[in-house]
Design a protein around this motif. Structure first.
Motif, mmCIF file in Angstrom:
data_model
loop_
_atom_site.group_PDB
_atom_site.id
_atom_site.type_symbol
_atom_site.label_atom_id
_atom_site.label_comp_id
_atom_site.label_asym_id
_atom_site.label_seq_id
_atom_site.Cartn_x
_atom_site.Cartn_y
_atom_site.Cartn_z
ATOM 1 N N ARG A 180 34.617 -20.657 1.621
ATOM 2 C CA ARG A 180 35.112 -19.524 0.857
ATOM 3 C C ARG A 180 35.080 -18.293 1.754
ATOM 4 N NH1 ARG A 180 32.361 -16.150 -2.647
ATOM 5 N NH2 ARG A 180 30.538 -17.536 -2.583
ATOM 6 N N ALA A 181 36.124 -17.498 1.708
ATOM 7 C CA ALA A 181 36.261 -16.399 2.672
ATOM 8 C C ALA A 181 36.470 -15.064 1.968
ATOM 9 C CB ALA A 181 37.402 -16.677 3.628
ATOM 10 N N ALA A 182 36.196 -14.018 2.689
ATOM 11 C CA ALA A 182 36.475 -12.658 2.231
ATOM 12 C C ALA A 182 36.694 -11.793 3.461
ATOM 13 C CB ALA A 182 35.323 -12.118 1.392
ATOM 14 N N GLU A 183 37.394 -10.698 3.268
ATOM 15 C CA GLU A 183 37.624 -9.782 4.389
ATOM 16 C C GLU A 183 36.716 -8.568 4.233
ATOM 17 O OE1 GLU A 183 41.229 -7.599 6.868
ATOM 18 O OE2 GLU A 183 41.668 -9.057 5.300
ATOM 19 N N PRO A 184 35.738 -8.425 5.110
ATOM 20 C CA PRO A 184 34.788 -7.311 4.998
ATOM 21 C C PRO A 184 35.451 -5.975 5.301
ATOM 22 C CG PRO A 184 33.956 -9.044 6.433
ATOM 23 C CD PRO A 184 35.418 -9.299 6.238
ATOM 24 N N ALA A 185 34.833 -4.929 4.785
ATOM 25 C CA ALA A 185 35.243 -3.577 5.153
ATOM 26 C C ALA A 185 34.498 -3.112 6.398
ATOM 27 C CB ALA A 185 34.970 -2.606 4.005
ATOM 28 N N ALA A 186 33.291 -3.621 6.581
ATOM 29 C CA ALA A 186 32.473 -3.159 7.711
ATOM 30 C C ALA A 186 31.419 -4.192 8.052
ATOM 31 C CB ALA A 186 31.810 -1.823 7.380
ATOM 32 N N LEU A 187 30.862 -4.028 9.239
ATOM 33 C CA LEU A 187 29.709 -4.809 9.680
ATOM 34 C C LEU A 187 28.553 -3.842 9.865
ATOM 35 C CD1 LEU A 187 28.508 -7.537 10.757
ATOM 36 C CD2 LEU A 187 29.182 -6.745 13.048
ATOM 37 N N LEU A 188 27.443 -4.129 9.212
ATOM 38 C CA LEU A 188 26.234 -3.322 9.401
ATOM 39 C C LEU A 188 25.395 -3.948 10.500
ATOM 40 C CD1 LEU A 188 25.149 -2.546 5.714
ATOM 41 C CD2 LEU A 188 26.668 -1.239 7.221
ATOM 42 N N VAL A 189 25.021 -3.131 11.481
ATOM 43 C CA VAL A 189 24.236 -3.606 12.627
ATOM 44 C C VAL A 189 22.924 -2.832 12.657
ATOM 45 C CG1 VAL A 189 24.177 -3.942 15.126
ATOM 46 C CG2 VAL A 189 26.367 -4.091 13.892
ATOM 47 N N THR A 190 21.815 -3.564 12.655
ATOM 48 C CA THR A 190 20.495 -2.940 12.686
ATOM 49 C C THR A 190 19.808 -3.274 14.003
ATOM 50 O OG1 THR A 190 20.333 -3.243 10.292
ATOM 51 C CG2 THR A 190 18.315 -2.661 11.458
ATOM 52 N N PRO A 191 19.410 -2.289 14.793
ATOM 53 C CA PRO A 191 18.701 -2.571 16.054
ATOM 54 C C PRO A 191 17.382 -3.301 15.788
ATOM 55 C CG PRO A 191 19.474 -0.302 15.981
ATOM 56 C CD PRO A 191 19.656 -0.850 14.608
ATOM 57 N N PRO A 192 16.882 -4.066 16.745
ATOM 58 C CA PRO A 192 15.603 -4.763 16.572
ATOM 59 C C PRO A 192 14.480 -3.804 16.193
ATOM 60 C CG PRO A 192 16.696 -5.499 18.578
ATOM 61 C CD PRO A 192 17.486 -4.332 18.074
ATOM 62 N N ASP A 193 13.676 -4.248 15.230
ATOM 63 C CA ASP A 193 12.488 -3.515 14.782
ATOM 64 C C ASP A 193 12.811 -2.204 14.070
ATOM 65 O OD1 ASP A 193 10.674 -5.449 15.893
ATOM 66 O OD2 ASP A 193 11.093 -4.580 17.854
ATOM 67 N N GLU A 194 14.060 -1.988 13.710
ATOM 68 C CA GLU A 194 14.449 -0.796 12.963
ATOM 69 C C GLU A 194 14.865 -1.185 11.541
ATOM 70 O OE1 GLU A 194 14.828 2.798 14.324
ATOM 71 O OE2 GLU A 194 13.145 1.654 15.121
#
Length: 227
Positions: A180-194
């Motif tokens: 099952r698929a969807a098209e995201p609006a964004a990717l959230l990226v969290t740095p290590p240990d943050e």
């Protein structure tokens, strides 16, 4: 000569009695002491700034020591204050970084995307391990499960100002896997240990969010911007 000497002594006694009478005039009060200029100058030079003596002798306001306020607290870890917070562990904070997504490599039914973290601060900092990643829709709701971490041995990546590190985000193409698929609006990226995430607009098309073959994987961070 004897009479003359007695007359002189008597005159001196009368004069002295008159002086004493004058000092006691006005109801028995005592005469105010007269300060000599030398004594006043000495008091002004030796009195500590800000003391009663210094004020009485006319010390200038600029002679007083400035009061010291208590030391302020170290600023909290709010966005933008990392460089001014006083920490010495050297770790890259979210506020030190910019996130971006590299070109999607669509080969053999697999999608591989470099997730890049770039040091935008004025200091050298380090990254160690895996970043966090999550696809979200326009309302900020997460699409699909968290990525699976590929087994690897993390290493410390030192980022001088302007330098980058990257991790590979991979998943099977939904058109091939049938997930099952969807098209995201964004990717959230969290740095290590943050905990705070960086948002990157997503333009890589549909991603798997459920069903068979819907797993997304993520590698450890390495120097550079991609393979």
């Amino acid at each position: 000569m004897a009479n003359t000497h007695r007359t002189a002594l008597l005159g001196c006694a009368v004069a002295l009695l008159g002086a004493l009478t004058a000092c006691g005039a006005g109801g028995g009060g005592t005469a105010a002491p007269v300060s000599s200029p030398t004594a006043t100058a000495t008091a002004r030079e030796t009195a500590p700034p800000g003391s009663a003596t210094a004020s009485a002798t006319g010390a200038a306001p600029g002679d007083r020591q400035p009061s010291r306020s208590p030391s302020g607290a170290v600023p909290g870890d709010t966005a933008g204050s990392a460089s001014a917070s006083g920490r010495t562990d050297g770790r890259c904070r979210t506020a030190d970084l910019r996130a971006s997504v590299g070109r999607v490599d669509a080969g053999a039914g697999q999608r591989n995307v470099p997730v890049v973290l770039t040091n935008t601060s004025a200091r050298t900092c380090t990254l160690y391990g895996y970043p966090g990643a999550a696809f979200v829709d326009g309302a900020g709701r997460q699409l699909g499960p968290d990525p699976v971490r590929e087994t690897a041995s993390p290493r410390t990546v030192s980022l001088a100002p302007g330098r980058s590190a990257w991790a590979a985000l991979s998943f099977a193409a939904p058109q091939v896997s049938g997930a099952r698929a969807a098209e995201p609006a964004a990717l959230l990226v969290t740095p290590p240990d943050e905990r705070a995430a960086l948002e990157v607009p997503w333009q890589g098309g549909e991603v798997p969010v459920g069903g068979n073959e819907s797993a997304v994987s993520l590698t450890v961070l390495a120097p550079g911007t991609g393979p």
